[in-house]
Design an enzyme around this catalytic site. Sequence first.
Site, PDB file in Angstrom:
ATOM      1  CB  SER A 209      -0.942  -0.005   1.208  1.00 50.46           C
ATOM      2  OG  SER A 209      -0.208   0.026   2.426  1.00 50.46           O
ATOM      3  NE  ARG A 213      -2.090   5.792   0.912  1.00 50.38           N
ATOM      4  CZ  ARG A 213      -1.656   4.768   1.657  1.00 50.38           C
ATOM      5  NH1 ARG A 213      -0.357   4.539   1.785  1.00 50.38           N
ATOM      6  NH2 ARG A 213      -2.513   3.979   2.263  1.00 50.38           N
ATOM      7  CG  ASN A 217      -2.476   9.486  -5.193  1.00 50.79           C
ATOM      8  OD1 ASN A 217      -3.534  10.122  -5.244  1.00 50.79           O
ATOM      9  ND2 ASN A 217      -2.297   8.494  -4.336  1.00 50.79           N
TER      10      ASN A 217
END
Length: 286
Positions: A209, A213, A217
């Site tokens: 994660s 992440r 993005n």
Amino acid sequence: MSKEATSAGIQPTEYILEHLTNLNSLGQAQTSIVDFSILNYDTIFWSLTMGLLSVGMLVLAARRVTSGVPGRFQALIELIVELVETQSKNIVQGDRTFIAPLALFVFCWIIFMNTLDLIPIDWVNGVNAVLAGFHLHIPHHKIVPTTDLNGTMGMSLSVLLIILYYSLKVKGFGGFAHELISAPFGDKWFLAPFNLFLNLIEYVAKTVSLGMRLFGNMYAGELIFMLIALLGGVWTFGVDLSIFGFVGHVIAGAAWAIFHILVILLQAFIFMMLTLVYIGQAHSHH
């Protein structure tokens, strides 16, 4: 979208693929999720360059520090240092001699890498890029390291190694091993396999994660920049929408660039904060 690309008759899909493929030792797009035989030269180069730039900036700030009225540069660095130091003090209960500088470097490093996303993609990427008046052909060149999953996962794996190091250092091998088989369901022998399984899943989830992440993005932001760039060349696709393309290209590009500055800073802050949180958890006892 560059004039060179449009005049070459490149299609939108080809344009996007050209800019989303790394310059690597394979010579083409990576086909498997995990392949340690491939080196992404662009990610390595820009990551190291931005890392050295971050270190150089911090060293320069340390050498130019003064006890008098600080200048703008010193005030900015002091603000960042105070922010990171405050967060590390609140999260990590223990020796922060290495942790606080690490968090400061990670924060500045990711900001520098993310900021590369604001450079127009056709300046240094893709088909016949124009750099300082020279025409270059740099095939499959991604300038932003954080849009490469290999780069962000490498950073998250480094954080995992630091977590394991502090877990062993603070709790000892026996204490850490006991925690793995006793938390969260209790210190019963028949619960040990379930505890161990859940703890391993937790470490894997943290690592994946953390890297995904940042990658997700920044990759999405880069893709939006490319779609906006394509608005500037819509007349090359058989439709006379030049005015719409120009207005959409300029206005949408400027608006997204301004908004993306917040994304750049926020993603660096989140990665830094999660790194501190995970290291702080390594210091705590269940």
